[in-house]
Design a protein around this motif. Sequence first.
Motif, PDB file in Angstrom:
ATOM      1  N   ASP A  65      -2.012  41.174  78.720  1.00 52.81           N
ATOM      2  CA  ASP A  65      -2.460  41.858  79.939  1.00 52.81           C
ATOM      3  C   ASP A  65      -1.589  43.086  80.170  1.00 52.81           C
ATOM      4  OD1 ASP A  65      -2.995  42.733  82.482  1.00 52.81           O
ATOM      5  OD2 ASP A  65      -2.979  40.732  83.403  1.00 52.81           O
ATOM      6  N   ARG A  66      -2.144  44.267  79.940  1.00 48.33           N
ATOM      7  CA  ARG A  66      -1.364  45.510  80.050  1.00 48.33           C
ATOM      8  C   ARG A  66      -1.274  46.038  81.484  1.00 48.33           C
ATOM      9  NH1 ARG A  66       1.731  45.996  75.430  1.00 48.33           N
ATOM     10  NH2 ARG A  66       0.433  45.501  73.637  1.00 48.33           N
ATOM     11  N   SER A  67      -1.821  45.290  82.449  1.00 50.26           N
ATOM     12  CA  SER A  67      -1.650  45.761  83.830  1.00 50.26           C
ATOM     13  C   SER A  67      -0.267  45.379  84.345  1.00 50.26           C
ATOM     14  CB  SER A  67      -2.745  45.167  84.734  1.00 50.26           C
ATOM     15  OG  SER A  67      -2.545  43.775  84.879  1.00 50.26           O
ATOM     16  N   LEU A  68       0.421  44.531  83.615  1.00 48.62           N
ATOM     17  CA  LEU A  68       1.791  44.179  84.003  1.00 48.62           C
ATOM     18  C   LEU A  68       2.691  44.308  82.781  1.00 48.62           C
ATOM     19  CD1 LEU A  68       2.138  41.116  82.717  1.00 48.62           C
ATOM     20  CD2 LEU A  68       0.750  40.527  84.698  1.00 48.62           C
ATOM     21  N   VAL A  69       3.988  44.290  83.049  1.00 45.13           N
ATOM     22  CA  VAL A  69       4.956  44.419  81.953  1.00 45.13           C
ATOM     23  C   VAL A  69       5.654  43.071  81.816  1.00 45.13           C
ATOM     24  CG1 VAL A  69       7.007  45.631  81.119  1.00 45.13           C
ATOM     25  CG2 VAL A  69       5.291  46.867  82.480  1.00 45.13           C
ATOM     26  N   ASN A  70       5.446  42.425  80.688  1.00 41.47           N
ATOM     27  CA  ASN A  70       6.037  41.094  80.484  1.00 41.47           C
ATOM     28  C   ASN A  70       7.360  41.228  79.727  1.00 41.47           C
ATOM     29  OD1 ASN A  70       6.728  38.485  79.981  1.00 41.47           O
ATOM     30  ND2 ASN A  70       4.929  37.994  78.737  1.00 41.47           N
ATOM     31  N   LEU A  71       8.441  41.107  80.455  1.00 42.95           N
ATOM     32  CA  LEU A  71       9.760  41.158  79.811  1.00 42.95           C
ATOM     33  C   LEU A  71      10.395  39.770  79.808  1.00 42.95           C
ATOM     34  CD1 LEU A  71      11.049  44.618  81.103  1.00 42.95           C
ATOM     35  CD2 LEU A  71       9.923  44.050  78.941  1.00 42.95           C
ATOM     36  N   ASN A  72       9.546  38.751  79.786  1.00 37.39           N
ATOM     37  CA  ASN A  72      10.040  37.386  79.586  1.00 37.39           C
ATOM     38  C   ASN A  72       9.311  36.761  78.405  1.00 37.39           C
ATOM     39  OD1 ASN A  72      11.109  34.869  79.600  1.00 37.39           O
ATOM     40  ND2 ASN A  72      10.086  34.185  81.469  1.00 37.39           N
ATOM     41  N   ASN A  73       9.540  37.303  77.245  1.00 40.52           N
ATOM     42  CA  ASN A  73       8.958  36.702  76.052  1.00 40.52           C
ATOM     43  C   ASN A  73       9.852  35.613  75.486  1.00 40.52           C
ATOM     44  OD1 ASN A  73       6.382  38.259  75.402  1.00 40.52           O
ATOM     45  ND2 ASN A  73       7.840  39.821  76.034  1.00 40.52           N
ATOM     46  N   LEU A 385      11.097  43.777  91.380  1.00 42.64           N
ATOM     47  CA  LEU A 385      10.489  44.326  90.156  1.00 42.64           C
ATOM     48  C   LEU A 385       9.069  43.796  89.984  1.00 42.64           C
ATOM     49  CD1 LEU A 385      13.477  44.057  87.628  1.00 42.64           C
ATOM     50  CD2 LEU A 385      12.364  46.168  88.358  1.00 42.64           C
ATOM     51  N   TRP A 386       8.887  42.546  90.374  1.00 46.62           N
ATOM     52  CA  TRP A 386       7.555  41.948  90.225  1.00 46.62           C
ATOM     53  C   TRP A 386       6.619  42.450  91.319  1.00 46.62           C
ATOM     54  CZ3 TRP A 386       4.148  40.552  87.129  1.00 46.62           C
ATOM     55  CH2 TRP A 386       3.048  39.767  87.515  1.00 46.62           C
ATOM     56  N   SER A 387       7.048  42.346  92.583  1.00 48.23           N
ATOM     57  CA  SER A 387       6.108  42.671  93.667  1.00 48.23           C
ATOM     58  C   SER A 387       5.813  44.172  93.734  1.00 48.23           C
ATOM     59  CB  SER A 387       6.641  42.165  95.005  1.00 48.23           C
ATOM     60  OG  SER A 387       7.877  42.781  95.278  1.00 48.23           O
ATOM     61  N   GLU A 388       6.801  45.009  93.452  1.00 50.19           N
ATOM     62  CA  GLU A 388       6.582  46.454  93.569  1.00 50.19           C
ATOM     63  C   GLU A 388       6.110  47.100  92.279  1.00 50.19           C
ATOM     64  OE1 GLU A 388       6.744  48.473  96.315  1.00 50.19           O
ATOM     65  OE2 GLU A 388       6.847  46.499  97.285  1.00 50.19           O
ATOM     66  N   HIS A 389       6.510  46.543  91.147  1.00 46.54           N
ATOM     67  CA  HIS A 389       6.250  47.234  89.870  1.00 46.54           C
ATOM     68  C   HIS A 389       5.471  46.409  88.861  1.00 46.54           C
ATOM     69  CE1 HIS A 389       8.901  50.534  91.040  1.00 46.54           C
ATOM     70  NE2 HIS A 389       9.700  49.613  91.542  1.00 46.54           N
ATOM     71  N   ARG A 390       5.164  45.151  89.183  1.00 51.22           N
ATOM     72  CA  ARG A 390       4.472  44.238  88.255  1.00 51.22           C
ATOM     73  C   ARG A 390       5.225  44.126  86.936  1.00 51.22           C
ATOM     74  NH1 ARG A 390       2.827  41.772  92.062  1.00 51.22           N
ATOM     75  NH2 ARG A 390       1.218  40.560  91.034  1.00 51.22           N
ATOM     76  N   ILE A 391       6.542  44.055  87.054  1.00 60.92           N
ATOM     77  CA  ILE A 391       7.384  43.872  85.860  1.00 60.92           C
ATOM     78  C   ILE A 391       7.981  42.468  85.940  1.00 60.92           C
ATOM     79  CG2 ILE A 391       9.433  44.659  84.603  1.00 60.92           C
ATOM     80  CD1 ILE A 391       8.913  47.464  85.806  1.00 60.92           C
ATOM     81  N   THR A 412       5.545  44.953  72.898  1.00 64.23           N
ATOM     82  CA  THR A 412       5.980  45.771  74.040  1.00 64.23           C
ATOM     83  C   THR A 412       5.944  47.250  73.644  1.00 64.23           C
ATOM     84  OG1 THR A 412       7.468  43.971  74.653  1.00 64.23           O
ATOM     85  CG2 THR A 412       7.881  46.119  75.682  1.00 64.23           C
ATOM     86  N   THR A 413       5.445  48.083  74.561  1.00 61.78           N
ATOM     87  CA  THR A 413       5.384  49.519  74.248  1.00 61.78           C
ATOM     88  C   THR A 413       6.584  50.236  74.880  1.00 61.78           C
ATOM     89  OG1 THR A 413       4.136  50.073  76.242  1.00 61.78           O
ATOM     90  CG2 THR A 413       2.848  49.447  74.280  1.00 61.78           C
ATOM     91  N   ILE A 414       6.839  51.427  74.367  1.00 62.45           N
ATOM     92  CA  ILE A 414       7.937  52.236  74.914  1.00 62.45           C
ATOM     93  C   ILE A 414       7.632  52.613  76.367  1.00 62.45           C
ATOM     94  CG2 ILE A 414       9.128  54.470  74.673  1.00 62.45           C
ATOM     95  CD1 ILE A 414       9.979  52.317  72.599  1.00 62.45           C
ATOM     96  N   GLU A 415       6.365  52.857  76.659  1.00 58.29           N
ATOM     97  CA  GLU A 415       6.006  53.196  78.042  1.00 58.29           C
ATOM     98  C   GLU A 415       6.372  52.048  78.985  1.00 58.29           C
ATOM     99  OE1 GLU A 415       2.064  52.854  79.269  1.00 58.29           O
ATOM    100  OE2 GLU A 415       2.460  53.809  81.189  1.00 58.29           O
ATOM    101  N   GLU A 416       6.165  50.835  78.533  1.00 63.23           N
ATOM    102  CA  GLU A 416       6.494  49.672  79.373  1.00 63.23           C
ATOM    103  C   GLU A 416       8.005  49.619  79.634  1.00 63.23           C
ATOM    104  OE1 GLU A 416       2.657  46.914  78.122  1.00 63.23           O
ATOM    105  OE2 GLU A 416       4.505  46.716  76.986  1.00 63.23           O
ATOM    106  N   LEU A 417       8.784  49.914  78.602  1.00 59.60           N
ATOM    107  CA  LEU A 417      10.240  49.920  78.797  1.00 59.60           C
ATOM    108  C   LEU A 417      10.656  51.069  79.703  1.00 59.60           C
ATOM    109  CD1 LEU A 417      11.643  48.923  75.282  1.00 59.60           C
ATOM    110  CD2 LEU A 417      11.241  47.487  77.284  1.00 59.60           C
TER     111      LEU A 417
END
Length: 434
Positions: A65-73, A385-391, A412-417
Amino acid sequence: MPTRRAFLSSLGRPAAAAGVLTAVPVRWDRAMTAAREIARTPGTPEELAADEEFWVEIQQAFTTDRSLVNLNNGGVSPTPAHVLEAMKRDLDFANQIPVYNGWQILEPQREGVRQRLARQWDVHPEEVAITRNASESLQILQFGHELEAGDEVLTSTQDYPRMVTTFDQRVRREGIVLTRIRLPVPAEDPAEVVRLYEDAITPRTRLILMCHMINLTGQILPVRQVVEMARGHGIPVIVDGAHALAHFDFTIAELGCDNYSTSLHKWLFAPIGNGLLYVRRDLIPEIWPLMAAAESRDDDIRKYEEIGTHPEANFLAIGEALTFHQLIGGARKEARLVYLRNYWAEKLLELDGVRLHTSLKPGFAAGIANVQIEGVETGPLRNWLWSEHRIFTVAINHDEFNGLRISPSVYTTIEELDRFVDAMTHAARHGIPA
Ligand SMILES: Cc1ncc(COP(=O)(O)O)c(C=O)c1O
Protein backbone atom coordinates in the motif's frame (compact mmCIF):
# COMPACT_ATOMS: atom_id res chain seq x y z
CA MET A 1 2.77 -36.93 -27.85
CA PRO A 2 2.99 -36.82 -24.03
CA THR A 3 -0.25 -37.13 -22.13
CA ARG A 4 -1.35 -34.20 -20.01
CA ARG A 5 -0.51 -36.18 -16.87
CA ALA A 6 2.99 -37.02 -18.17
CA PHE A 7 3.57 -33.39 -19.09
CA LEU A 8 2.47 -32.21 -15.65
CA SER A 9 4.66 -34.86 -14.02
CA SER A 10 7.62 -33.53 -15.92
CA LEU A 11 7.10 -30.23 -14.12
CA GLY A 12 7.60 -32.06 -10.86
CA ARG A 13 4.23 -31.20 -9.36
CA PRO A 14 1.82 -33.66 -10.95
CA ALA A 15 -1.58 -32.47 -9.89
CA ALA A 16 -0.87 -29.16 -8.26
CA ALA A 17 0.67 -28.14 -11.54
CA ALA A 18 -2.80 -27.97 -13.03
CA GLY A 19 -3.22 -24.81 -11.00
CA VAL A 20 0.15 -23.51 -12.14
CA LEU A 21 -0.86 -23.68 -15.75
CA THR A 22 -4.15 -21.91 -15.40
CA ALA A 23 -3.22 -19.11 -12.99
CA VAL A 24 -0.54 -16.70 -14.16
CA PRO A 25 0.62 -15.19 -10.88
CA VAL A 26 -0.02 -11.51 -10.45
CA ARG A 27 3.23 -9.59 -10.91
CA TRP A 28 5.24 -12.69 -11.67
CA ASP A 29 6.04 -10.78 -14.86
CA ARG A 30 7.58 -8.03 -12.71
CA ALA A 31 9.72 -10.53 -10.87
CA MET A 32 10.86 -11.92 -14.21
CA THR A 33 11.70 -8.44 -15.48
CA ALA A 34 13.68 -7.93 -12.31
CA ALA A 35 15.55 -11.18 -12.95
CA ARG A 36 16.49 -10.03 -16.44
CA GLU A 37 17.51 -6.63 -15.11
CA ILE A 38 19.74 -8.26 -12.51
CA ALA A 39 21.29 -10.62 -15.03
CA ARG A 40 22.43 -7.77 -17.26
CA THR A 41 23.45 -5.27 -14.57
CA PRO A 42 27.15 -5.48 -13.78
CA GLY A 43 28.64 -4.12 -10.57
CA THR A 44 29.45 -4.96 -7.01
CA PRO A 45 26.59 -5.26 -4.50
CA GLU A 46 27.59 -1.84 -3.12
CA GLU A 47 27.48 -0.23 -6.58
CA LEU A 48 24.11 -1.81 -7.33
CA ALA A 49 22.77 -0.73 -3.94
CA ALA A 50 22.62 2.86 -5.20
CA ASP A 51 21.22 2.04 -8.64
CA GLU A 52 17.55 3.02 -8.41
CA GLU A 53 16.70 1.64 -11.86
CA PHE A 54 17.89 -1.74 -10.72
CA TRP A 55 15.69 -1.71 -7.61
CA VAL A 56 12.55 -0.37 -9.24
CA GLU A 57 11.65 -3.78 -10.64
CA ILE A 58 12.18 -5.45 -7.27
CA GLN A 59 9.92 -2.81 -5.68
CA GLN A 60 7.19 -3.67 -8.18
CA ALA A 61 7.12 -7.33 -7.20
CA PHE A 62 5.27 -6.24 -4.03
CA THR A 63 1.67 -5.01 -4.04
CA THR A 64 2.27 -2.90 -0.98
CA ASP A 65 0.00 0.00 0.00
CA ARG A 66 1.84 3.10 -1.26
CA SER A 67 -0.52 5.53 0.47
CA LEU A 68 1.52 4.96 3.62
CA VAL A 69 5.18 4.43 4.38
CA ASN A 70 5.88 1.12 6.10
CA LEU A 71 9.11 1.37 8.06
CA ASN A 72 8.35 -1.66 10.19
CA ASN A 73 9.40 -4.50 7.97
CA GLY A 74 11.24 -6.04 10.90
CA GLY A 75 7.90 -6.90 12.52
CA VAL A 76 6.72 -8.98 9.60
CA SER A 77 7.10 -8.45 5.87
CA PRO A 78 4.60 -8.35 3.06
CA THR A 79 5.24 -11.24 0.71
CA PRO A 80 5.79 -10.54 -3.01
CA ALA A 81 2.57 -10.92 -4.99
CA HIS A 82 3.73 -13.93 -6.96
CA VAL A 83 4.74 -15.76 -3.75
CA LEU A 84 1.27 -15.13 -2.32
CA GLU A 85 -0.24 -16.40 -5.56
CA ALA A 86 1.74 -19.63 -5.26
CA MET A 87 0.35 -20.11 -1.79
CA LYS A 88 -3.24 -19.38 -2.85
CA ARG A 89 -2.89 -21.77 -5.76
CA ASP A 90 -1.87 -24.59 -3.43
CA LEU A 91 -4.61 -23.72 -0.92
CA ASP A 92 -7.21 -24.00 -3.68
CA PHE A 93 -5.70 -27.20 -4.94
CA ALA A 94 -5.54 -28.81 -1.48
CA ASN A 95 -9.12 -27.81 -0.79
CA GLN A 96 -10.42 -29.83 -3.75
CA ILE A 97 -9.68 -33.04 -1.83
CA PRO A 98 -7.48 -32.30 1.18
CA VAL A 99 -6.90 -35.95 2.12
CA TYR A 100 -5.39 -36.62 -1.30
CA ASN A 101 -4.20 -33.33 -2.81
CA GLY A 102 -3.08 -31.99 0.55
CA TRP A 103 -1.63 -35.04 2.26
CA GLN A 104 -0.47 -37.15 -0.64
CA ILE A 105 0.61 -34.60 -3.22
CA LEU A 106 1.51 -31.35 -1.48
CA GLU A 107 2.88 -32.61 1.82
CA PRO A 108 5.70 -34.74 0.34
CA GLN A 109 6.84 -31.69 -1.63
CA ARG A 110 7.94 -30.12 1.63
CA GLU A 111 11.06 -32.27 1.28
CA GLY A 112 12.12 -30.20 -1.71
CA VAL A 113 11.75 -27.01 0.33
CA ARG A 114 13.80 -28.56 3.13
CA GLN A 115 16.56 -29.47 0.68
CA ARG A 116 16.61 -26.00 -0.84
CA LEU A 117 16.73 -24.21 2.51
CA ALA A 118 19.57 -26.48 3.63
CA ARG A 119 21.49 -25.90 0.42
CA GLN A 120 21.06 -22.13 0.61
CA TRP A 121 22.38 -21.88 4.17
CA ASP A 122 24.96 -24.66 3.77
CA VAL A 123 23.69 -27.27 6.22
CA HIS A 124 22.35 -30.82 5.76
CA PRO A 125 18.65 -31.28 4.90
CA GLU A 126 18.37 -33.75 7.79
CA GLU A 127 19.18 -30.83 10.11
CA VAL A 128 16.39 -28.52 8.90
CA ALA A 129 12.83 -28.44 10.22
CA ILE A 130 10.17 -26.17 8.78
CA THR A 131 8.22 -24.49 11.57
CA ARG A 132 5.57 -21.77 11.76
CA ASN A 133 7.80 -19.01 13.10
CA ALA A 134 10.91 -18.28 15.15
CA SER A 135 8.87 -18.49 18.37
CA GLU A 136 8.05 -22.11 17.63
CA SER A 137 11.63 -22.97 16.66
CA LEU A 138 12.99 -21.30 19.77
CA GLN A 139 10.44 -22.80 22.14
CA ILE A 140 11.23 -26.27 20.81
CA LEU A 141 14.80 -25.64 21.99
CA GLN A 142 13.88 -23.78 25.16
CA PHE A 143 11.52 -26.52 26.37
CA GLY A 144 13.39 -29.35 24.64
CA HIS A 145 16.53 -29.12 26.78
CA GLU A 146 16.08 -30.90 30.10
CA LEU A 147 16.72 -28.64 33.10
CA GLU A 148 16.45 -29.21 36.84
CA ALA A 149 15.55 -26.86 39.67
CA GLY A 150 18.51 -24.60 40.33
CA ASP A 151 19.94 -24.94 36.80
CA GLU A 152 20.77 -21.56 35.31
CA VAL A 153 20.00 -20.11 31.91
CA LEU A 154 21.89 -17.04 30.77
CA THR A 155 20.47 -14.41 28.44
CA SER A 156 20.53 -10.63 28.01
CA THR A 157 18.20 -7.79 28.89
CA GLN A 158 17.70 -7.25 25.16
CA ASP A 159 16.50 -10.72 24.22
CA TYR A 160 13.03 -11.05 22.75
CA PRO A 161 10.25 -10.80 25.39
CA ARG A 162 8.45 -13.96 24.29
CA MET A 163 11.62 -15.99 24.62
CA VAL A 164 12.26 -14.52 28.05
CA THR A 165 8.65 -15.33 29.00
CA THR A 166 9.27 -18.91 27.88
CA PHE A 167 12.14 -19.32 30.32
CA ASP A 168 10.22 -17.35 32.98
CA GLN A 169 7.55 -20.03 32.79
CA ARG A 170 10.22 -22.67 33.47
CA VAL A 171 11.37 -20.52 36.41
CA ARG A 172 7.84 -20.62 37.85
CA ARG A 173 7.13 -24.22 36.98
CA GLU A 174 10.45 -25.98 37.51
CA GLY A 175 12.51 -23.62 39.62
CA ILE A 176 15.26 -22.92 37.09
CA VAL A 177 17.16 -19.62 37.41
CA LEU A 178 17.28 -17.00 34.66
CA THR A 179 20.18 -14.54 34.61
CA ARG A 180 20.17 -11.52 32.29
CA ILE A 181 23.28 -9.56 31.42
CA ARG A 182 23.41 -6.04 30.02
CA LEU A 183 25.07 -5.49 26.66
CA PRO A 184 26.46 -2.15 25.43
CA VAL A 185 24.23 -0.13 23.07
CA PRO A 186 25.62 -0.20 20.45
CA ALA A 187 28.11 -3.03 20.96
CA GLU A 188 31.09 -2.48 18.69
CA ASP A 189 33.60 -4.73 20.43
CA PRO A 190 32.89 -8.46 19.86
CA ALA A 191 35.51 -9.50 22.42
CA GLU A 192 33.74 -7.44 25.09
CA VAL A 193 30.41 -9.11 24.25
CA VAL A 194 31.99 -12.57 24.57
CA ARG A 195 33.59 -11.56 27.88
CA LEU A 196 30.26 -10.29 29.26
CA TYR A 197 28.61 -13.66 28.58
CA GLU A 198 31.60 -15.59 29.91
CA ASP A 199 31.80 -13.53 33.12
CA ALA A 200 28.18 -14.43 33.92
CA ILE A 201 28.72 -18.20 33.61
CA THR A 202 28.54 -20.10 36.92
CA PRO A 203 28.95 -23.82 37.72
CA ARG A 204 25.14 -24.14 37.42
CA THR A 205 24.85 -22.51 33.95
CA ARG A 206 23.28 -25.04 31.56
CA LEU A 207 22.14 -22.96 28.60
CA ILE A 208 22.68 -19.59 26.92
CA LEU A 209 20.04 -17.83 24.81
CA MET A 210 21.33 -15.07 22.53
CA CYS A 211 20.19 -13.06 19.53
CA HIS A 212 22.07 -13.06 16.26
CA MET A 213 20.42 -9.70 15.55
CA ILE A 214 18.71 -7.81 18.38
CA ASN A 215 15.22 -6.74 17.31
CA LEU A 216 15.32 -3.46 19.29
CA THR A 217 18.29 -1.90 17.54
CA GLY A 218 19.37 -4.21 14.72
CA GLN A 219 22.61 -4.95 16.58
CA ILE A 220 24.43 -8.00 15.18
CA LEU A 221 26.10 -10.08 17.92
CA PRO A 222 29.21 -12.27 17.54
CA VAL A 223 27.41 -15.62 17.59
CA ARG A 224 30.33 -17.70 16.35
CA GLN A 225 32.66 -16.40 19.08
CA VAL A 226 30.08 -16.78 21.88
CA VAL A 227 29.28 -20.33 20.73
CA GLU A 228 33.00 -21.21 20.72
CA MET A 229 33.52 -19.73 24.17
CA ALA A 230 30.43 -21.50 25.58
CA ARG A 231 31.45 -24.80 24.02
CA GLY A 232 34.65 -24.54 26.03
CA HIS A 233 32.45 -24.54 29.13
CA GLY A 234 30.22 -27.36 27.79
CA ILE A 235 27.22 -25.01 27.50
CA PRO A 236 24.91 -25.06 24.45
CA VAL A 237 23.83 -21.72 22.98
CA ILE A 238 20.29 -21.26 21.63
CA VAL A 239 20.67 -18.84 18.74
CA ASP A 240 17.73 -16.53 18.03
CA GLY A 241 18.16 -15.55 14.39
CA ALA A 242 14.60 -14.28 13.89
CA HIS A 243 15.84 -11.12 12.14
CA ALA A 244 19.11 -12.28 10.67
CA LEU A 245 18.51 -14.97 8.07
CA ALA A 246 18.05 -13.60 4.51
CA HIS A 247 18.61 -10.09 5.92
CA PHE A 248 22.38 -10.06 5.87
CA ASP A 249 24.58 -12.47 4.02
CA PHE A 250 25.95 -15.44 5.96
CA THR A 251 25.52 -19.19 6.14
CA ILE A 252 24.39 -21.14 9.17
CA ALA A 253 27.40 -23.41 8.66
CA GLU A 254 29.89 -20.58 9.14
CA LEU A 255 28.42 -19.77 12.58
CA GLY A 256 29.46 -23.21 13.86
CA CYS A 257 26.39 -23.23 16.09
CA ASP A 258 24.48 -26.21 17.51
CA ASN A 259 21.09 -24.81 16.53
CA TYR A 260 19.56 -21.85 14.72
CA SER A 261 16.01 -20.48 14.81
CA THR A 262 14.47 -17.95 12.48
CA SER A 263 11.24 -16.65 11.02
CA LEU A 264 10.95 -16.84 7.25
CA HIS A 265 8.11 -14.28 7.08
CA LYS A 266 10.47 -11.46 8.01
CA TRP A 267 13.47 -11.12 5.71
CA LEU A 268 12.98 -14.08 3.37
CA PHE A 269 9.56 -12.54 2.51
CA ALA A 270 7.77 -15.92 2.73
CA PRO A 271 4.06 -15.78 3.61
CA ILE A 272 3.15 -15.30 7.26
CA GLY A 273 3.43 -18.48 9.30
CA ASN A 274 6.84 -19.75 8.24
CA GLY A 275 9.97 -20.46 10.24
CA LEU A 276 13.08 -22.61 10.22
CA LEU A 277 14.79 -24.64 12.90
CA TYR A 278 18.29 -25.98 12.39
CA VAL A 279 19.58 -28.57 14.86
CA ARG A 280 23.00 -30.18 14.42
CA ARG A 281 22.43 -33.77 13.49
CA ASP A 282 24.08 -35.47 16.45
CA LEU A 283 22.11 -33.28 18.89
CA ILE A 284 18.64 -34.11 17.54
CA PRO A 285 18.17 -37.18 19.83
CA GLU A 286 18.91 -35.03 22.89
CA ILE A 287 16.33 -32.31 22.30
CA TRP A 288 12.65 -33.11 22.87
CA PRO A 289 10.01 -31.88 20.40
CA LEU A 290 7.34 -29.46 21.60
CA MET A 291 4.50 -31.72 20.43
CA ALA A 292 5.01 -35.42 21.04
CA ALA A 293 6.54 -37.62 18.35
CA ALA A 294 6.96 -41.40 18.14
CA GLU A 295 10.14 -42.89 19.62
CA SER A 296 11.08 -44.12 16.15
CA ARG A 297 11.55 -40.47 15.23
CA ASP A 298 13.92 -39.67 18.09
CA ASP A 299 16.80 -38.87 15.77
CA ASP A 300 14.72 -37.50 12.90
CA ILE A 301 14.54 -33.71 12.43
CA ARG A 302 10.91 -34.19 11.30
CA LYS A 303 9.92 -34.91 14.91
CA TYR A 304 9.86 -31.12 15.33
CA GLU A 305 7.22 -30.85 12.59
CA GLU A 306 4.61 -33.07 14.33
CA ILE A 307 1.99 -30.35 14.65
CA GLY A 308 -1.12 -32.22 13.52
CA THR A 309 -3.27 -31.21 10.56
CA HIS A 310 -2.13 -27.95 8.99
CA PRO A 311 -2.09 -26.20 5.62
CA GLU A 312 0.92 -27.17 3.51
CA ALA A 313 0.50 -24.27 1.09
CA ASN A 314 2.40 -21.69 3.12
CA PHE A 315 5.31 -24.07 3.70
CA LEU A 316 5.58 -24.77 -0.01
CA ALA A 317 5.47 -21.06 -0.83
CA ILE A 318 8.80 -20.78 0.98
CA GLY A 319 10.27 -22.23 -2.20
CA GLU A 320 8.91 -19.34 -4.25
CA ALA A 321 10.21 -16.81 -1.70
CA LEU A 322 13.62 -18.47 -1.72
CA THR A 323 13.80 -18.21 -5.50
CA PHE A 324 13.01 -14.49 -5.21
CA HIS A 325 15.74 -14.12 -2.58
CA GLN A 326 18.21 -15.90 -4.86
CA LEU A 327 17.14 -13.68 -7.74
CA ILE A 328 18.07 -10.59 -5.73
CA GLY A 329 21.14 -12.29 -4.24
CA GLY A 330 21.97 -12.30 -0.54
CA ALA A 331 24.91 -9.90 -0.81
CA ARG A 332 22.97 -7.46 -3.01
CA LYS A 333 20.03 -7.52 -0.64
CA GLU A 334 22.24 -6.80 2.37
CA ALA A 335 24.02 -4.00 0.53
CA ARG A 336 20.71 -2.39 -0.48
CA LEU A 337 19.31 -2.61 3.05
CA VAL A 338 22.49 -1.03 4.43
CA TYR A 339 22.31 1.66 1.74
CA LEU A 340 18.70 2.51 2.64
CA ARG A 341 19.58 2.66 6.35
CA ASN A 342 22.55 4.93 5.71
CA TYR A 343 20.44 7.10 3.40
CA TRP A 344 18.05 8.18 6.17
CA ALA A 345 20.42 7.83 9.13
CA GLU A 346 23.24 9.99 7.76
CA LYS A 347 20.80 12.78 6.92
CA LEU A 348 19.23 12.70 10.39
CA LEU A 349 22.59 12.57 12.15
CA GLU A 350 23.36 16.04 10.75
CA LEU A 351 20.60 17.43 12.98
CA ASP A 352 21.13 18.58 16.57
CA GLY A 353 19.76 16.15 19.16
CA VAL A 354 19.54 13.08 16.92
CA ARG A 355 21.21 9.92 18.26
CA LEU A 356 21.45 6.45 16.87
CA HIS A 357 21.40 3.42 19.14
CA THR A 358 22.78 1.36 16.28
CA SER A 359 26.32 1.19 14.93
CA LEU A 360 26.78 2.23 11.30
CA LYS A 361 30.13 0.43 11.17
CA PRO A 362 30.19 -2.54 8.76
CA GLY A 363 29.24 -5.85 10.33
CA PHE A 364 27.46 -4.52 13.42
CA ALA A 365 24.02 -3.98 11.88
CA ALA A 366 22.30 -4.02 8.49
CA GLY A 367 18.86 -2.72 7.48
CA ILE A 368 17.44 -2.00 10.96
CA ALA A 369 18.44 0.96 13.11
CA ASN A 370 17.12 2.72 16.18
CA VAL A 371 16.97 6.54 16.24
CA GLN A 372 16.11 8.96 19.03
CA ILE A 373 15.46 12.70 18.98
CA GLU A 374 16.59 13.98 22.35
CA GLY A 375 13.89 16.11 23.96
CA VAL A 376 11.11 14.49 21.91
CA GLU A 377 9.35 11.55 23.53
CA THR A 378 9.53 8.41 21.45
CA GLY A 379 5.93 7.16 21.90
CA PRO A 380 4.28 10.46 20.91
CA LEU A 381 6.80 10.83 18.05
CA ARG A 382 5.78 7.45 16.70
CA ASN A 383 2.08 8.42 16.99
CA TRP A 384 2.67 11.79 15.31
CA LEU A 385 4.54 10.20 12.39
CA TRP A 386 1.58 7.91 11.88
CA SER A 387 -1.31 10.31 12.43
CA GLU A 388 0.21 13.29 10.59
CA HIS A 389 2.36 11.61 7.94
CA ARG A 390 1.08 8.01 7.59
CA ILE A 391 4.57 6.75 8.34
CA PHE A 392 4.63 3.50 10.29
CA THR A 393 7.49 3.03 12.79
CA VAL A 394 7.95 1.23 16.11
CA ALA A 395 8.50 2.99 19.44
CA ILE A 396 11.06 1.11 21.53
CA ASN A 397 10.91 2.06 25.19
CA HIS A 398 13.54 -0.08 26.87
CA ASP A 399 14.91 0.42 30.38
CA GLU A 400 18.37 1.16 28.96
CA PHE A 401 17.49 3.31 25.92
CA ASN A 402 14.61 4.41 23.78
CA GLY A 403 14.05 5.40 20.18
CA LEU A 404 12.19 4.54 16.99
CA ARG A 405 13.05 1.29 15.28
CA ILE A 406 13.25 1.92 11.55
CA SER A 407 13.27 -1.00 9.12
CA PRO A 408 12.77 -0.26 5.41
CA SER A 409 12.84 -3.15 2.93
CA VAL A 410 13.86 -3.83 -0.66
CA TYR A 411 10.53 -2.44 -1.86
CA THR A 412 10.98 0.88 -0.01
CA THR A 413 11.51 3.83 -2.34
CA ILE A 414 13.85 6.77 -1.86
CA GLU A 415 10.84 9.09 -1.92
CA GLU A 416 9.40 7.22 1.06
CA LEU A 417 12.64 7.68 2.98
CA ASP A 418 12.70 11.37 2.03
CA ARG A 419 9.22 11.77 3.54
CA PHE A 420 10.47 10.16 6.74
CA VAL A 421 13.58 12.34 6.84
CA ASP A 422 11.53 15.50 6.25
CA ALA A 423 9.07 14.64 9.03
CA MET A 424 11.86 13.79 11.48
CA THR A 425 13.72 16.98 10.55
CA HIS A 426 10.61 18.97 11.37
CA ALA A 427 10.26 17.15 14.70
CA ALA A 428 13.93 17.70 15.60
CA ARG A 429 13.77 21.44 14.79
CA HIS A 430 10.33 22.35 16.03
CA GLY A 431 9.22 19.49 18.28
CA ILE A 432 5.81 17.85 17.93
CA PRO A 433 2.44 19.07 19.17
CA ALA A 434 1.76 18.08 22.80
C1 LIG B 1 14.57 -11.37 18.30
C2 LIG B 1 13.26 -12.05 18.00
N1 LIG B 1 13.10 -13.32 18.36
C3 LIG B 1 11.97 -13.99 18.11
C4 LIG B 1 10.91 -13.36 17.49
C5 LIG B 1 9.65 -14.14 17.26
O1 LIG B 1 9.36 -14.17 15.89
P1 LIG B 1 7.91 -14.67 15.43
O2 LIG B 1 6.92 -13.72 16.02
O3 LIG B 1 7.97 -14.60 13.96
O4 LIG B 1 7.75 -16.02 15.96
C6 LIG B 1 11.02 -12.03 17.11
C7 LIG B 1 9.91 -11.33 16.46
O5 LIG B 1 9.94 -10.19 16.13
C8 LIG B 1 12.24 -11.36 17.37
O6 LIG B 1 12.40 -10.08 17.04
